[in-house]
Design a protein around this motif. Sequence first.
Motif, PDB file in Angstrom:
ATOM      1  N   LYS B  52       0.845  -1.191   0.000  1.00 27.96           N
ATOM      2  CA  LYS B  52       0.000   0.000   0.000  1.00 27.96           C
ATOM      3  C   LYS B  52       0.879   1.239   0.000  1.00 27.96           C
ATOM      4  O   LYS B  52       1.313   1.710   1.048  1.00 27.96           O
ATOM      5  CB  LYS B  52      -0.909  -0.020   1.220  1.00 27.96           C
ATOM      6  N   THR B 112      -3.805   7.191   6.080  1.00 23.60           N
ATOM      7  CA  THR B 112      -3.245   6.175   6.974  1.00 23.60           C
ATOM      8  C   THR B 112      -3.225   4.788   6.338  1.00 23.60           C
ATOM      9  O   THR B 112      -3.036   3.799   7.025  1.00 23.60           O
ATOM     10  CB  THR B 112      -4.039   6.092   8.276  1.00 23.60           C
ATOM     11  N   MET B 113      -3.447   4.713   5.063  1.00 23.50           N
ATOM     12  CA  MET B 113      -3.351   3.452   4.309  1.00 23.50           C
ATOM     13  C   MET B 113      -4.269   2.363   4.885  1.00 23.50           C
ATOM     14  O   MET B 113      -3.842   1.243   5.104  1.00 23.50           O
ATOM     15  CB  MET B 113      -1.910   2.917   4.294  1.00 23.50           C
ATOM     16  N   CYS B 114      -5.522   2.720   5.138  1.00 19.81           N
ATOM     17  CA  CYS B 114      -6.416   1.750   5.753  1.00 19.81           C
ATOM     18  C   CYS B 114      -7.231   0.981   4.724  1.00 19.81           C
ATOM     19  O   CYS B 114      -7.963   0.063   5.082  1.00 19.81           O
ATOM     20  CB  CYS B 114      -7.350   2.436   6.733  1.00 19.81           C
TER      21      CYS B 114
ATOM     22  N   HIS C  55      -0.304  11.279  23.779  1.00 20.84           N
ATOM     23  CA  HIS C  55      -1.755  11.104  23.924  1.00 20.84           C
ATOM     24  C   HIS C  55      -2.451  11.778  22.753  1.00 20.84           C
ATOM     25  O   HIS C  55      -2.293  12.961  22.533  1.00 20.84           O
ATOM     26  CB  HIS C  55      -2.208  11.738  25.227  1.00 20.84           C
ATOM     27  N   HIS C  72      -8.792   1.074  11.904  1.00 22.04           N
ATOM     28  CA  HIS C  72      -7.428   1.459  11.550  1.00 22.04           C
ATOM     29  C   HIS C  72      -6.793   2.307  12.631  1.00 22.04           C
ATOM     30  O   HIS C  72      -5.574   2.426  12.688  1.00 22.04           O
ATOM     31  CB  HIS C  72      -7.427   2.198  10.214  1.00 22.04           C
ATOM     32  N   ARG C  76      -2.684   2.046  15.759  1.00 23.87           N
ATOM     33  CA  ARG C  76      -1.760   3.042  16.314  1.00 23.87           C
ATOM     34  C   ARG C  76      -1.733   3.002  17.825  1.00 23.87           C
ATOM     35  O   ARG C  76      -1.099   3.849  18.439  1.00 23.87           O
ATOM     36  CB  ARG C  76      -2.164   4.436  15.828  1.00 23.87           C
ATOM     37  N   THR C 161       1.450  -1.417  10.469  1.00 23.43           N
ATOM     38  CA  THR C 161       0.055  -1.036  10.713  1.00 23.43           C
ATOM     39  C   THR C 161      -0.774  -1.595   9.578  1.00 23.43           C
ATOM     40  O   THR C 161      -0.983  -0.955   8.563  1.00 23.43           O
ATOM     41  CB  THR C 161      -0.070   0.485  10.777  1.00 23.43           C
ATOM     42  N   MET C 162      -1.279  -2.806   9.802  1.00 24.71           N
ATOM     43  CA  MET C 162      -1.779  -3.557   8.655  1.00 24.71           C
ATOM     44  C   MET C 162      -3.227  -3.257   8.321  1.00 24.71           C
ATOM     45  O   MET C 162      -3.626  -3.393   7.176  1.00 24.71           O
ATOM     46  CB  MET C 162      -1.600  -5.032   8.940  1.00 24.71           C
ATOM     47  N   SER C 163      -4.039  -2.914   9.309  1.00 22.06           N
ATOM     48  CA  SER C 163      -5.472  -2.668   9.081  1.00 22.06           C
ATOM     49  C   SER C 163      -6.084  -3.815   8.283  1.00 22.06           C
ATOM     50  O   SER C 163      -6.811  -3.603   7.330  1.00 22.06           O
ATOM     51  CB  SER C 163      -5.713  -1.356   8.340  1.00 22.06           C
ATOM     52  N   ASP C 375      -0.540   5.602  26.372  1.00 22.02           N
ATOM     53  CA  ASP C 375      -1.137   6.930  26.293  1.00 22.02           C
ATOM     54  C   ASP C 375      -2.476   6.945  25.558  1.00 22.02           C
ATOM     55  O   ASP C 375      -3.385   7.636  25.938  1.00 22.02           O
ATOM     56  CB  ASP C 375      -0.172   7.883  25.587  1.00 22.02           C
ATOM     57  N   ARG C 376      -2.581   6.235  24.514  1.00 21.94           N
ATOM     58  CA  ARG C 376      -3.763   6.153  23.651  1.00 21.94           C
ATOM     59  C   ARG C 376      -4.228   7.495  23.068  1.00 21.94           C
ATOM     60  O   ARG C 376      -4.151   8.510  23.647  1.00 21.94           O
ATOM     61  CB  ARG C 376      -4.938   5.503  24.362  1.00 21.94           C
TER      62      ARG C 376
ATOM     63  N   PHE D 144      -2.586  12.664  31.555  1.00 25.55           N
ATOM     64  CA  PHE D 144      -2.221  12.789  30.145  1.00 25.55           C
ATOM     65  C   PHE D 144      -2.073  14.250  29.739  1.00 25.55           C
ATOM     66  O   PHE D 144      -1.156  14.612  29.033  1.00 25.55           O
ATOM     67  CB  PHE D 144      -3.286  12.151  29.250  1.00 25.55           C
TER      68      PHE D 144
END
Lengths: 355, 159, 376, 167
Positions: B52, B112-114, C55, C72, C76, C161-163, C375-376, D144
């Motif tokens: 991708k 984000t290449m989703c 964050h 997606h 992350r 980051t394959m989604s 952190d998210r 945070f």
Amino acid sequence: MMNMLSINIFQNWLEQTHGIWYVLVLAGIAAIYLGFFAVAGLMLVYLERRVAGYFQLRLGPNRVGPWGLLQTIADALKLVSKEIFIPKMADKLLYKAGYYIVIIAALLALAVIPFARQIQALDFNVGLFFISAVSSVGVLGILIGAWGSRNKYSLIGAMRSGLQMISYELSAGFAIIAVVLMAGTLKMTGIVEAQKHTWFLFQGHLPAIIAFMIFLISGTAETNRVPFDLVEGESELGAGFHTEYSGMGFAFFFLAEFINMFIISALGATLFLGGWLAPFGITDGLPAQWLWGMIWFLLKVFVLIFLLMWFRWTFPRIRIDQLLTLEWKYLLPVGLVNTVIMAWIVWKDWLIHLG
Amino acid sequence: MTYLGKILYGIKTLWTGMKVTGGYFFPNITRKKYVITRQYPDEPAVVFPRFKGEVVMWHNENNEHRCTGCQACEIACPNGSIEIIWKREVDPETGKKKKMIDQHIYHLSMCTMCSLCIQACPTNAIMWSTNFHNATYDRGLLTKVLNKPGSKLMAGVEE
Amino acid sequence: MEPNTQILSTEDLRSQEYFLNMGPQHPATHGVLRLLLTMDGEIVKNIEPDLGYIHRGIEKMVEYDTYRQIIHVTDRLDYLSSHINNEAVALAIEKALEVEVSDRIKVIRTMMDELTRIASHLLWWGVMGMDIGALTTFMYAFRDREMINEIMEKTTGARLTMSYNIPGGVMFDLHPDFVKDVKAFIPHMRKVLPEYDRLLTGNIIFQRRMKGVGYLSAEDAVSHGASGPVARGSGVRCDIRKKAPYSAYDRVKFDEIIETGGDNLARYQVRMREMYESLNILEQLVDNIPEGPYQMPMRTLIKLPKGEFYQRVETARGEFGVFIVSDGKKNPYRVKFRSPGLSNLNALIQAGRGVKLADLVAIMSTFDFVIPDIDR
Amino acid sequence: MTAEELKNYLQTWDDSLEFIEEIPEDVALFAALEDVPSEWLNVEVPLSHFKGIMRHLKADEKTSFDYLFNMTGMDWGQELGVIYHLESTRHGHILVVRVRTADRENPEIPTVEDIWKTAHLHEREIFDLLGIRFTGHSNLKRIFLTPDFQGHPLRKDYEDDYMILRK
């Protein structure tokens, strides 16, 4: 004014006793020496990176110049062109004095290393003592440099460095004493000449081998290399004592580290592996003996340097209390007993003499 | 374990580790046997067909694409990387006014290449390209117009 | 002046305590974790984490996303187990919609999970070696991780980051080379894992650095909410794959790795042995991937019924949970990602008290933090 | 225990606990939420007896919920609250407990940090993002966001000038 005066007095004294040409020649030799070791240090960095590359399934530097030989020169140029940065809260005098002390201590120790017969800057009767005295000055530079840069990480690194240096000087000393017992002299050329027939590593058989291992371990510790690189400990302390240094300040520390590695290896080669002597005298009859001497000497040094690199790219780092345990509970008692055994062997003349 | 036993055991384990690294080092000096470095600009990068890299719009040799301007990709995109500017134009064949795309704008910098836009596309107009040479000095260059200038809708896509 | 006749105790000889800022730029925190350490010389007296440097407000962000768009984002969070995170969301949505996916999808997901787990553990092993000073481990681990990355790239089109998961299936079908590549990978991995042991595990320096350091008792581990290899290293049975099997984990045979040491070495061994178990799982599945659709028919715009849905999965770092509160609209009302990192960080405060600075680095690497996950 | 058994067991608590007499007649100790479709038992406890019940949930031999695996701060529009996901590592059963407070200005919920240590960071996170004060927490600070941050972003009425509007 006072300085000028004292320099003049010193100069006058030199000129009166030895003549102007003698001074100039001395200065020229010193310049060649320094230039040689600056280049040698850079080449050692290159070698380290190449060796590391092959250990790590990589190639290492291979783009700048043939086989990447000019890579470290390019890096040095980059370091020279960098901004010299002094932290705002640093103690400027100590901060700057730090790296000079380290590099001067490293270069001073080079003076008594015999590269070949007659190729040695200074050959006086307490050469070994001189080396062990001078090499312990370097830690002072690390300490005041780290103290001066006002960084907690630097300070932790420097404290570790002091601890490490004080401890490991002892066992390195005992390893050296074992050799001195065999040679009967502290003079570097005398030690090499005493190995005319058999290297001390084989001449003293078991105790000499133990002394050699102790020497290698404490030598690694004194040069602050893995597994004893707690002083820098990049995953713990960032860069340890030279965290706050940039440009040439950093380069001096870096160069000093590699020159120290060279010194330890050269010392090991001189003490245990017969210095400039050819194994079994295979090149003895050939012309240009000084060249052959240097070749053999450097070859032995590089074998030891490679060994240090092999350690570095294999082992994890030791912890500070384990460092002290290793020294005080293992190396030092073993070294002591070993020295006694060695003395016994020398007294009874149980040394092995080949040829 | 005795005092000496401990020392010997330690030396043995250290030597075991050194054998592993040494086993890679020595073959590497002469033959570079285990070297895994791929020297990128000299040796081509291995890119697999599904990679991708960026979203592109497929055009045939007559400069025709398959995008009807339905905006399904724009809605599907989670980051707002796709914007479709459309226009109403008279179709030369039928003579009726018709919704067509003017510009299919794609912000690579926000993508984000989703793959959601490509999943959402009902006419398979957009697809992944394996191109990864996307570095620029200007962020504005990362905003791309996917339909080529002067291109038009391929016949028969809308049925 | 009076001579001081008072006898000094060792307490009087203590030096002044000081603060040390570990991070956000520190090589051992692997990201932007900041720990405020209270130090006494080299000894860490107290740890206070200061978070939020990465964050991104993902929980707020996904309240504005549709359910397909959530997935997606979870890449992350813990980017090293991105596939497993994706799967958690997909499973939660499928659970809410009561969609039963085909066996093929389940097997594909499980195999990808295990590949991800091995890749994550490999990266951990390499970086862990670096943290305690053995720099070569990193390259060896990456050599082998590269094989997984190529398998991933062939099938999913991305390396990290394959989604790859979508609600009701996976994005693409398996690549034709997949079975062949996995079959080549398993024996290779079985060959190199003992080599890792020879290089690092048996090494006396490593053993000394690991054994008895960073002790975390089983009660503490549970109370601190630790999960994954951290809790299993303390002897807590907490593998979600066993406790609440999802995808194809109920049809494969594997052992839950438990070590009772509770120290660094136990956590290290759990991960090393887990790689063997993952290889076992892969071996069982690679030969019988069932035929079937790789996507179940789903509506383009997914609306979940009103209610609360929780899905737990086992990532490489521990228990990952997705808690979706839906009010029946196309966007979730509230999404909570239960990340293993935040709870494990809690346990680090316990385990890292009273150790030396160098040990703290080692403990942190056996806890295996991924900062975006915290952190998210 | 299964969800059904757990529910039955919890209802027997109504007359066995010592703090029970303080409860007014019309308040149930556990309001089992039937309308939430879930594989686990969902209960709601009154805020006034929350701490005692939580402590008992862990201490009781039959329930022994020792693993708090998730804490979710919630904003239900009018009310704020927290959802606790509890698991027993001994028995393997799971209970979902929720508590809510109607006070949006100064919402306060007792801390469970002393029961499950994992709540330490989770409560700080909920305080940071939803503004629920956990009384008795040892170090309740923003975790945070920066200390000078205004507002609590996960609340439904939070407005941010920089938020991108969606079509």
